[in-house]
Design a protein around this motif. Sequence first.
Motif, PDB file in Angstrom:
ATOM      1  N   GLN A  83       0.866  -1.177   0.000  1.00 50.53           N
ATOM      2  CA  GLN A  83       0.000   0.000   0.000  1.00 50.53           C
ATOM      3  C   GLN A  83       0.898   1.220   0.000  1.00 50.53           C
ATOM      4  O   GLN A  83       1.897   1.256   0.717  1.00 50.53           O
ATOM      5  CB  GLN A  83      -0.892   0.052   1.238  1.00 50.53           C
ATOM      6  N   TRP A  84       0.541   2.219  -0.802  1.00 52.57           N
ATOM      7  CA  TRP A  84       1.345   3.431  -0.883  1.00 52.57           C
ATOM      8  C   TRP A  84       0.391   4.606  -1.009  1.00 52.57           C
ATOM      9  O   TRP A  84      -0.621   4.514  -1.697  1.00 52.57           O
ATOM     10  CB  TRP A  84       2.265   3.381  -2.100  1.00 52.57           C
ATOM     11  N   THR A  85       0.721   5.697  -0.345  1.00 54.12           N
ATOM     12  CA  THR A  85      -0.124   6.881  -0.382  1.00 54.12           C
ATOM     13  C   THR A  85       0.631   8.039  -1.009  1.00 54.12           C
ATOM     14  O   THR A  85       1.801   8.266  -0.691  1.00 54.12           O
ATOM     15  CB  THR A  85      -0.580   7.263   1.040  1.00 54.12           C
ATOM     16  N   ILE A  86      -0.038   8.750  -1.887  1.00 57.16           N
ATOM     17  CA  ILE A  86       0.490   9.973  -2.486  1.00 57.16           C
ATOM     18  C   ILE A  86      -0.452  11.088  -2.062  1.00 57.16           C
ATOM     19  O   ILE A  86      -1.594  11.154  -2.518  1.00 57.16           O
ATOM     20  CB  ILE A  86       0.579   9.860  -4.027  1.00 57.16           C
ATOM     21  N   ASP A  87       0.031  11.938  -1.146  1.00 56.81           N
ATOM     22  CA  ASP A  87      -0.770  13.034  -0.607  1.00 56.81           C
ATOM     23  C   ASP A  87      -0.379  14.322  -1.319  1.00 56.81           C
ATOM     24  O   ASP A  87       0.674  14.889  -1.055  1.00 56.81           O
ATOM     25  CB  ASP A  87      -0.543  13.161   0.897  1.00 56.81           C
ATOM     26  N   LEU A  88      -1.210  14.748  -2.223  1.00 56.01           N
ATOM     27  CA  LEU A  88      -0.984  15.997  -2.954  1.00 56.01           C
ATOM     28  C   LEU A  88      -2.121  16.972  -2.634  1.00 56.01           C
ATOM     29  O   LEU A  88      -2.629  17.674  -3.497  1.00 56.01           O
ATOM     30  CB  LEU A  88      -0.888  15.728  -4.458  1.00 56.01           C
ATOM     31  N   LYS A  89      -2.493  16.982  -1.351  1.00 52.87           N
ATOM     32  CA  LYS A  89      -3.568  17.854  -0.893  1.00 52.87           C
ATOM     33  C   LYS A  89      -3.102  18.726   0.276  1.00 52.87           C
ATOM     34  O   LYS A  89      -3.604  19.816   0.468  1.00 52.87           O
ATOM     35  CB  LYS A  89      -4.750  16.989  -0.448  1.00 52.87           C
ATOM     36  N   ASN A  90      -2.139  18.237   1.039  1.00 57.35           N
ATOM     37  CA  ASN A  90      -1.733  18.903   2.273  1.00 57.35           C
ATOM     38  C   ASN A  90      -0.275  19.346   2.226  1.00 57.35           C
ATOM     39  O   ASN A  90       0.581  18.611   1.738  1.00 57.35           O
ATOM     40  CB  ASN A  90      -1.928  17.949   3.460  1.00 57.35           C
ATOM     41  N   GLY A  91      -0.019  20.537   2.754  1.00 54.53           N
ATOM     42  CA  GLY A  91       1.345  21.048   2.846  1.00 54.53           C
ATOM     43  C   GLY A  91       2.017  21.127   1.487  1.00 54.53           C
ATOM     44  O   GLY A  91       1.448  21.629   0.525  1.00 54.53           O
ATOM     45  N   SER A  92       3.225  20.572   1.430  1.00 49.88           N
ATOM     46  CA  SER A  92       3.955  20.584   0.157  1.00 49.88           C
ATOM     47  C   SER A  92       3.969  19.191  -0.469  1.00 49.88           C
ATOM     48  O   SER A  92       4.843  18.861  -1.242  1.00 49.88           O
ATOM     49  CB  SER A  92       5.380  21.090   0.374  1.00 49.88           C
ATOM     50  N   GLY A  93       3.000  18.375  -0.110  1.00 50.25           N
ATOM     51  CA  GLY A  93       2.881  17.039  -0.689  1.00 50.25           C
ATOM     52  C   GLY A  93       3.717  16.026   0.060  1.00 50.25           C
ATOM     53  O   GLY A  93       4.685  16.372   0.736  1.00 50.25           O
ATOM     54  N   ASP A  94       3.332  14.770  -0.036  1.00 45.10           N
ATOM     55  CA  ASP A  94       4.049  13.690   0.637  1.00 45.10           C
ATOM     56  C   ASP A  94       3.738  12.380  -0.073  1.00 45.10           C
ATOM     57  O   ASP A  94       2.708  12.244  -0.737  1.00 45.10           O
ATOM     58  CB  ASP A  94       3.618  13.616   2.099  1.00 45.10           C
ATOM     59  N   SER A  95       4.641  11.436   0.080  1.00 51.61           N
ATOM     60  CA  SER A  95       4.466  10.101  -0.475  1.00 51.61           C
ATOM     61  C   SER A  95       5.067   9.135   0.531  1.00 51.61           C
ATOM     62  O   SER A  95       6.204   9.317   0.954  1.00 51.61           O
ATOM     63  CB  SER A  95       5.185  10.017  -1.822  1.00 51.61           C
TER      64      SER A  95
END
Length: 156
Positions: A83-95
């Motif tokens: 499982q992997w998450t790509i967060d391009l909604k909060n702060g400066s992004g995270d993966s």
Amino acid sequence: MWRRIGHQPKIKAGHEPQAGQLKTLGSAREAAMTYPLELSVFQSFPVLEDMGHHIKEVGAQLVKKVNAIFQLDITKNGKTILQWTIDLKNGSGDSYPGPARLPADTIFTIPEPVFMELVLGKMNPQKAFLAGKLRVSGKVLLGQKLERVFKDWAKS
């Protein structure tokens, strides 16, 4: 619509942890940087890790364009292996590896060979979805934004 996968049962009053059952956790940033050894055996892991480095470099720009959280459930023989998450909604992004810490806007369930073809540009995501090669839950149309993220990563 939404389906809860692998949820933990609620802890009931009177069920305190026994001595030795708790372990000290580091900061969230530290946990995101440490990967279990078994993850490195998957073809998709180095790709996702490299994509994470790319997101750290240009994440702020991607957050403005994408504004979504994606959870990728990579499967093999019908079972989720990564499982992997790509967060391009909060702060400066995270993966990061693992399920989304905040509710994911879109969850993709993709067999590993199909995932590799998608990120390498050998397969069209819309055609793969329509052919039933991957499953999408949540906001399906956000998949087009994830495709742009893959293409942006491939150029770098």
